[in-house]
Design a protein around this motif. Structure first.
Motif, PDB file in Angstrom:
ATOM      1  N   UNK A  66      38.523  24.949  21.235  1.00 36.30           N
ATOM      2  CA  UNK A  66      37.495  24.800  22.273  1.00 36.30           C
ATOM      3  C   UNK A  66      36.848  26.135  22.617  1.00 36.30           C
ATOM      4  N   UNK A  67      37.609  27.218  22.554  1.00 36.22           N
ATOM      5  CA  UNK A  67      37.066  28.539  22.828  1.00 36.22           C
ATOM      6  C   UNK A  67      36.030  28.940  21.776  1.00 36.22           C
ATOM      7  N   UNK A  68      36.223  28.467  20.553  1.00 38.28           N
ATOM      8  CA  UNK A  68      35.344  28.840  19.444  1.00 38.28           C
ATOM      9  C   UNK A  68      34.104  27.956  19.372  1.00 38.28           C
ATOM     10  N   UNK A  69      34.145  26.782  19.963  1.00 38.11           N
ATOM     11  CA  UNK A  69      33.069  25.795  19.808  1.00 38.11           C
ATOM     12  C   UNK A  69      31.705  26.354  20.183  1.00 38.11           C
ATOM     13  N   UNK A  70      31.602  27.035  21.313  1.00 36.50           N
ATOM     14  CA  UNK A  70      30.305  27.554  21.750  1.00 36.50           C
ATOM     15  C   UNK A  70      29.820  28.672  20.822  1.00 36.50           C
ATOM     16  N   UNK A  71      30.742  29.454  20.295  1.00 36.82           N
ATOM     17  CA  UNK A  71      30.373  30.516  19.356  1.00 36.82           C
ATOM     18  C   UNK A  71      29.860  29.915  18.055  1.00 36.82           C
ATOM     19  N   UNK A  72      30.475  28.840  17.635  1.00 33.03           N
ATOM     20  CA  UNK A  72      30.035  28.141  16.436  1.00 33.03           C
ATOM     21  C   UNK A  72      28.630  27.579  16.636  1.00 33.03           C
ATOM     22  N   UNK A  73      28.388  27.019  17.801  1.00 35.27           N
ATOM     23  CA  UNK A  73      27.076  26.432  18.078  1.00 35.27           C
ATOM     24  C   UNK A  73      25.981  27.492  18.075  1.00 35.27           C
ATOM     25  N   UNK A  74      26.289  28.675  18.570  1.00 37.16           N
ATOM     26  CA  UNK A  74      25.282  29.722  18.715  1.00 37.16           C
ATOM     27  C   UNK A  74      25.019  30.493  17.428  1.00 37.16           C
TER      28      UNK A  74
END
Length: 205
Positions: A66-74
């Motif tokens: 979950x911590x990585x999800x936003x980084x992946x999206x960006x």
């Protein structure tokens, strides 16, 4: 632009990191921001098929996924690196990728993906194929180099002696940079490709 690099090795600065760092230097020269995430030494569970993410948009197991999800999206590109275990990727990395790709519902179309594998001797191409499947099921173009994206070495010191392997990483990073920039220009002029409504066909009815 930004590239997220995933280090799936348990060793922070081992042969997998050596390959990723060689790519990172090229991205820096191309003015592309990078971040290396070390996941191979984390206690990451596999997917338990609970369906939580379908309802809530994130994984029920609240950890690095979950911590990585936003980084992946960006990010504009994703590089996944793994050592070879029995002609396969590190199990921790696979658990991480299964849950990351399945629980994130944003459109991954035209994010550029690349996989990098390291081994003392063999099993590289099987692991390379395994990792690329995460990209191709998600509409992500796969960046290529001058050979299958692999480096040989039982540790960082040995990997640093693989001149061809290091060159493969530099070529891959250069090609990936060009592809990301070209896609960005194409999106400005043409937008993303049109998608048909998804059709799911089950073999047993």
């Amino acid at each position: 632009m930004k590239v997220l690099l995933i280090n799936g090795s348990p060793h922070t600065k081992g042969s997998t990191y050596t390959a990723l760092h060689e790519m990172e230097k090229v991205f820096g020269r191309e003015n592309i921001e990078t971040e290396i995430l070390h996941v191979g030494n984390k206690g990451i569970r596999g997917c338990v098929a609970c369906g939580f993410c379908a309802e809530k948009g994130k994984c029920a197991l609240d950890d690095m996924v979950n911590e990585t999800a936003s980084k992946f999206e960006e990010c504009d590109g994703l590089v996944v690196g793994s050592p070879v275990y029995y002609a396969s990727a590190n199990a921790t990395l696979i658990a991480f990728l299964d849950r990351l790709f399945y629980s994130t519902h944003f459109d991954k179309t035209m994010k550029v993906g690349a996989s990098v594998v390291s081994a003392r001797r063999g099993g590289l191409s099987a692991t390379f194929d395994e990792l690329n499947k995460y990209f191709t099921i998600s509409g992500m173009p796969v960046a290529s180099g001058q050979y299958w994206n692999s480096i040989h070495g039982n540790n960082a010191e040995e990997a640093a002696q693989d001149a061809e392997g290091l060159q493969i990483m530099r070529t891959l990073a250069n090609n990936m940079s060009f592809l990301m920039k070209s896609i960005a220009l194409g999106k400005e002029k043409y937008g993303l490709p049109k998608k048909e409504p998804f059709q799911r066909t089950n073999f047993i009815r």
